[in-house]
Design an enzyme around this catalytic site. Structure first.
Site, short mmCIF file in Angstrom:
data_model
loop_
_atom_site.label_atom_id
_atom_site.label_comp_id
_atom_site.label_asym_id
_atom_site.label_seq_id
_atom_site.Cartn_x
_atom_site.Cartn_y
_atom_site.Cartn_z
NE ARG A 32 -2.14 -1.49 3.57
CZ ARG A 32 -2.69 -1.60 4.79
NH1 ARG A 32 -3.95 -1.29 4.98
NH2 ARG A 32 -1.95 -2.04 5.79
CG ASP A 54 1.78 6.56 2.99
OD1 ASP A 54 0.92 5.75 3.35
OD2 ASP A 54 2.86 6.74 3.57
CE1 TYR A 68 7.35 2.14 -1.72
CE2 TYR A 68 8.40 0.27 -0.63
CZ TYR A 68 7.27 1.01 -0.92
OH TYR A 68 6.06 0.62 -0.41
NE ARG A 112 6.79 10.54 2.86
CZ ARG A 112 5.57 10.97 3.22
NH1 ARG A 112 4.53 10.14 3.15
NH2 ARG A 112 5.41 12.21 3.64
#
Length: 279
Positions: free
Chosen positions: A65, A67, A125, A212
């Site tokens: 999932r 954001d 990522y 992040r």
């Protein structure tokens, strides 16, 4: 089912569990997961499109999932259906009913044991930073802008301490619901391509905001706001309050999911600033 077999004209896909690969620009969405508030999400748009192709309600499960504001170049989902359609009908039919910032690239039959989330062995990522004194206009929601000169070599050295199995409590969001903060980072690189700096990170799994928060720490080090050893200090603190500012979502891309060999085709990883495209 391999890519070569599943996209053969006339091959029927369905009547069981189906896997699908898609990409999306998350700028206009409130994340992946459907919300009771009715706010636009990627899952909501995909389920509407697939339900039209299948002619029955379709519920999907994703590999990871994302954001609000986060993008994906290789999101994997699965769904169950009682109907069969040709490869082209699933892909082109879904895309005809999707907004232009979401695109299906592949679909194929998988076994009932396949689960987009729980069958995943790793996730990957990329965090893309535009490092220039002038803010970008063309991709202001697709990269993170940092006007301070960043030393990518210092960032890469600092990142080395994060590789391996660690307690990443300092890098998880306050509201993270994961039962354990322990994760294993398999690879982490920091590379500059002209004005772009790309943080590429692969792990067995990620905590909420983990990438992040790591990117925020590395940017602070690269800008000289913090010293090179700060990444290790933050890691050892096991306290989110010691981890600095969470980096913006715009530069974050979900680019790959690792499964057993042959389950899901590797279609190419992006965004990529190097050739060949699949690196």
């Amino acid at each position: 089912m391999s890519l070569e077999k599943s996209d053969t004209p006339g091959t029927l896909i369905g009547s069981g569990r189906v896997a699908l690969v898609l990409e999306y620009n998350g700028s206009q969405y409130h994340g992946w997961q459907s919300q009771k508030s009715g706010l636009p999400t990627v899952q909501q748009q995909l389920e509407i499109a697939l339900s039209k192709v299948a002619n029955h309600p379709v519920a999907v499960v994703c590999a990871g999932r994302t954001d609000a504001g986060v993008h994906a170049s290789h999101q994997v989902i699965h769904f169950d259906t009682s109907v069969s359609r040709p490869f082209r009908s699933w892909v082109m039919g879904a895309n005809a009913n999707l907004p232009n910032d979401i695109s299906v690239h592949w679909v194929g039959n998988v076994t009932e044991a396949f689960h987009a989330r729980f069958s995943a062995k790793s996730r990957r990522y990329r965090y893309v930073i535009y490092n220039n004194p002038i803010r970008p206009a063309l991709y202001n929601k697709e990269v993170t802008w940092n006007y301070r000169p960043l030393d990518e070599k210092k960032m890469a050295r600092a990142a080395e301490v994060l590789i391996g199995e660690h307690d990443f409590s300092s890098f998880r969001a306050a509201g993270c619901q994961a039962k354990s903060p322990v994760r294993t980072i398999e690879s982490l690189s920091v590379t500059r391509f002209c004005d772009f700096i790309v943080i590429d990170i692969q792990a067995n799994a990620f905590l909420h905001h983990m990438v992040r928060n790591i990117s925020g720490v590395l940017m602070s080090i690269g800008a000289g706001i913090q010293h090179e050893g700060w990444a290790e200090e933050v890691l050892q603190a096991k306290d989110r309050a010691e981890g600095g500012v969470t980096a913006p979502p715009f530069g974050l891309y979900f680019i790959d999911v690792g499964y057993e060999v042959g389950e899901i085709p590797v279609l190419g990883l992006g965004p990529s600033f190097i050739k060949p495209y699949y690196l």
